[in-house]
Design a protein around this motif. Structure first.
Motif, PDB file in Angstrom:
ATOM      1  N   LYS A   1       0.876  -1.277   0.153  1.00  0.00           N
ATOM      2  CA  LYS A   1      -0.051  -0.006   0.015  1.00  0.00           C
ATOM      3  C   LYS A   1       0.846   1.050  -0.182  1.00  0.00           C
ATOM      4  O   LYS A   1       1.949   1.342   0.605  1.00  0.00           O
ATOM      5  N   LEU A   2       0.348   2.099  -0.701  1.00  0.00           N
ATOM      6  CA  LEU A   2       0.992   3.570  -0.507  1.00  0.00           C
ATOM      7  C   LEU A   2      -0.109   4.510  -0.351  1.00  0.00           C
ATOM      8  O   LEU A   2      -1.224   4.861  -0.932  1.00  0.00           O
ATOM      9  N   ILE A   3      -0.176   5.368   0.635  1.00  0.00           N
ATOM     10  CA  ILE A   3      -1.025   6.185   1.256  1.00  0.00           C
ATOM     11  C   ILE A   3      -0.530   7.740   1.046  1.00  0.00           C
ATOM     12  O   ILE A   3       0.629   7.935   1.542  1.00  0.00           O
ATOM     13  N   ILE A   4      -1.056   8.361   0.059  1.00  0.00           N
ATOM     14  CA  ILE A   4      -0.645   9.717  -0.171  1.00  0.00           C
ATOM     15  C   ILE A   4      -1.555  10.875   0.555  1.00  0.00           C
ATOM     16  O   ILE A   4      -2.687  10.895   0.058  1.00  0.00           O
ATOM     17  N   LEU A   5      -1.101  11.526   1.584  1.00  0.00           N
ATOM     18  CA  LEU A   5      -1.748  12.437   2.176  1.00  0.00           C
ATOM     19  C   LEU A   5      -1.540  14.022   1.822  1.00  0.00           C
ATOM     20  O   LEU A   5      -0.301  14.344   1.834  1.00  0.00           O
ATOM     21  N   SER A   6      -2.510  14.513   1.416  1.00  0.00           N
ATOM     22  CA  SER A   6      -2.298  16.149   1.071  1.00  0.00           C
ATOM     23  C   SER A   6      -3.558  16.864   1.671  1.00  0.00           C
ATOM     24  O   SER A   6      -4.185  16.335   2.721  1.00  0.00           O
ATOM     25  N   ASN A   7      -3.741  17.818   1.292  1.00  0.00           N
ATOM     26  CA  ASN A   7      -4.934  18.822   1.782  1.00  0.00           C
ATOM     27  C   ASN A   7      -6.269  18.711   1.119  1.00  0.00           C
ATOM     28  O   ASN A   7      -7.298  19.670   1.354  1.00  0.00           O
TER      29      ASN A   7
ATOM     30  N   ILE B   1       0.740  -2.331  -6.574  1.00  0.00           N
ATOM     31  CA  ILE B   1       0.619  -1.648  -5.176  1.00  0.00           C
ATOM     32  C   ILE B   1      -0.891  -0.655  -5.311  1.00  0.00           C
ATOM     33  O   ILE B   1      -1.238  -0.056  -6.002  1.00  0.00           O
ATOM     34  N   GLU B   2      -1.442  -0.863  -3.943  1.00  0.00           N
ATOM     35  CA  GLU B   2      -2.652  -0.349  -3.845  1.00  0.00           C
ATOM     36  C   GLU B   2      -2.440   1.335  -3.363  1.00  0.00           C
ATOM     37  O   GLU B   2      -1.656   1.326  -2.461  1.00  0.00           O
ATOM     38  N   VAL B   3      -2.883   2.075  -4.323  1.00  0.00           N
ATOM     39  CA  VAL B   3      -2.628   3.578  -3.862  1.00  0.00           C
ATOM     40  C   VAL B   3      -3.927   4.303  -3.288  1.00  0.00           C
ATOM     41  O   VAL B   3      -5.046   4.160  -3.945  1.00  0.00           O
ATOM     42  N   ILE B   4      -3.889   5.152  -2.253  1.00  0.00           N
ATOM     43  CA  ILE B   4      -4.953   5.778  -1.756  1.00  0.00           C
ATOM     44  C   ILE B   4      -4.677   7.264  -1.453  1.00  0.00           C
ATOM     45  O   ILE B   4      -3.279   7.511  -0.847  1.00  0.00           O
ATOM     46  N   ILE B   5      -5.160   8.007  -2.223  1.00  0.00           N
ATOM     47  CA  ILE B   5      -4.965   9.451  -1.923  1.00  0.00           C
ATOM     48  C   ILE B   5      -6.015  10.063  -1.096  1.00  0.00           C
ATOM     49  O   ILE B   5      -7.121  10.117  -1.483  1.00  0.00           O
ATOM     50  N   ALA B   6      -5.791  10.993  -0.156  1.00  0.00           N
ATOM     51  CA  ALA B   6      -6.751  11.213   1.103  1.00  0.00           C
ATOM     52  C   ALA B   6      -6.192  12.648   1.626  1.00  0.00           C
ATOM     53  O   ALA B   6      -5.112  13.126   1.405  1.00  0.00           O
ATOM     54  N   ASN B   7      -6.959  12.966   2.374  1.00  0.00           N
ATOM     55  CA  ASN B   7      -6.814  14.291   3.211  1.00  0.00           C
ATOM     56  C   ASN B   7      -6.121  13.826   4.373  1.00  0.00           C
ATOM     57  O   ASN B   7      -6.787  13.348   5.447  1.00  0.00           O
ATOM     58  N   GLY B   8      -5.055  14.738   4.643  1.00  0.00           N
ATOM     59  CA  GLY B   8      -4.117  14.350   5.824  1.00  0.00           C
ATOM     60  C   GLY B   8      -4.858  15.008   7.095  1.00  0.00           C
ATOM     61  O   GLY B   8      -4.527  14.586   8.105  1.00  0.00           O
ATOM     62  N   ASN B   9      -5.836  16.075   6.920  1.00  0.00           N
ATOM     63  CA  ASN B   9      -6.294  16.708   8.029  1.00  0.00           C
ATOM     64  C   ASN B   9      -7.579  16.316   8.502  1.00  0.00           C
ATOM     65  O   ASN B   9      -8.000  16.626   9.556  1.00  0.00           O
ATOM     66  N   THR B  10      -7.942  15.027   7.765  1.00  0.00           N
ATOM     67  CA  THR B  10      -9.254  14.372   8.095  1.00  0.00           C
ATOM     68  C   THR B  10      -8.826  13.554   9.551  1.00  0.00           C
ATOM     69  O   THR B  10      -7.836  12.825   9.584  1.00  0.00           O
TER      70      THR B  10
END
Ligand code: GLU
Length: 362
Positions: free
Chosen positions: A162-168, A226-235
């Protein structure tokens, strides 16, 4: 085996509007990472924020050009950033360690393996690697596009699931995120969905990345299994929710079912280091794209461009000028030119060292 996850945190998540480090946010995210670590996940953290935190720390004596400013800010800011992480992880009795990477570290197989070994040893000793680009010495063409690119390389190198990419922002939207009717695309199947054209090319204000690079990196990683998830790091509690697969707003890239081999992943990410081009005819293109394990033979080659040695990385280009893959050559460019178009010759790129984009069975 423990599940290994790369978590990338962007500058926008870690800094306040005035550019200072948002320690509350860092603390919330390190708490979640600590929980995952204690629950037997192996976490590799790719963290931006060095340049941003350096900016609030030091005011240069004279006006600096953009390269020198980035070097100064990152050198000072990285110390501050890693110290914060050290303090935060120490509260959980977790060790962390710093890895500063340059693009060059991915260019040769030997550097690549050294880097991989370093992270492997850290993980075996329950240390959380905290990776950032070595901004102080990588400038211009030696730079990664951004830390999203670096996180994709690390996830592939370390065989992560897994790769988790946190942005805003909450993920990839189906229209401009400021449009009230726009919605987050919940799942992208890399085999079927192509949404390149509809992505907003908004750039982040503090970091270098934007949604387009995130999409491209996520796509490539998902194609490699690779499973990739793009999400909000402020959640709130976002990392725990993602890992538990609880319903949370984010974009998930469904991974290809058959992961690529380690060597192929390295080759796929080495595009920036290609020393030459191998142009092929239609027959070779069809064979390479088929689901069979096919090597690139001289008979299918129409032109060799550039000078390369055996073991160098080259691009494979079809008759319409489109790149269809990347490979590590079995011979130098002189030998490849000599055998061009001939039958009964050894492969110029063996299947094991050939990465074909959009291959039917990948
Ligand atoms: N390496 C940069 C930093 O730590 C960030 C690069 C990016 O924004 O992706 O400031």
């Amino acid at each position: 085996m423990k599940e290994r996850i790369v978590i990338k945190i962007g500058s926008q998540v870690l800094t306040r509007k005035d550019g200072s480090l948002n320690v509350t946010q860092m603390s919330a995210l390190t708490d979640q990472i600590a929980e995952l670590h204690k629950n037997n996940f192996e976490i590799i953290l790719v963290s931006s924020g060095a340049v941003a935190s350096g900016k609030t720390e030091i005011k240069p004596k004279t006006k600096l050009d953009s390269i020198s400013a980035r070097q100064l800010y990152s050198a000072v800011g990285q110390v501050k950033l890693i110290n914060r992480y050290y303090d935060l992880f120490s509260q959980h009795n977790i060790h962390c360690g710093q890895i500063l990477a340059t693009k060059e570290d991915f260019a040769t197989r030997r550097h690549y393996l050294n880097q991989r070994n370093c992270m492997k040893i850290m993980l075996e000793n329950k240390v959380i690697p905290i990776v950032n680009e070595n901004d102080a010495i990588s400038v211009n063409e030696l730079m990664f596009t951004d830390n999203d690119e670096l996180s994709g390389l690390i996830a592939a190198m370390m065989n992560c699931r897994k790769l988790i990419i946190l942005s805003n922002i909450d993920g990839i939207f189906n229209a401009n995120p400021s449009d009230p009717n726009s919605q987050v695309i919940r799942e992208i199947d890399v085999k079927k969905d192509h949404i390149e054209d509809s992505i907003q090319s908004s750039k982040s204000t503090t970091g270098r990345g934007g949604m387009t690079t995130k999409y491209n990196i996520a796509r490539k990683a998902a194609e490699e299994g690779i499973e990739v998830i793009i999400a909000n790091g402020n959640t709130e509690n976002i990392l725990i929710q993602i890992v538990k697969e609880k319903e949370k707003l984010s974009t998930r890239f469904k991974p290809a079912s058959k992961p690529a081999s380690g060597v192929k992943k390295w080759i796929a990410h080495s595009e920036g280091f290609a020393k030459g081009e191998i142009h092929i005819n239609e027959g070779a293109r069809e064979a390479l794209l088929s689901e069979n394990a096919v090597s690139l033979l001289p008979v299918g080659i129409t032109e060799i461009i550039g000078n390369f040695e055996a073991d160098d990385i080259v691009q494979v280009i079809d008759k319409n000028g489109n790149q269809i893959g990347i490979g590590k050559t079995a011979c130098d460019s002189g030998k490849a030119r000599e055998t061009l178009g001939k039958t009964h010759e050894k492969p110029v790129i063996h299947y094991d060292y050939l990465y074909i984009e959009n291959k039917t069975n990948s």
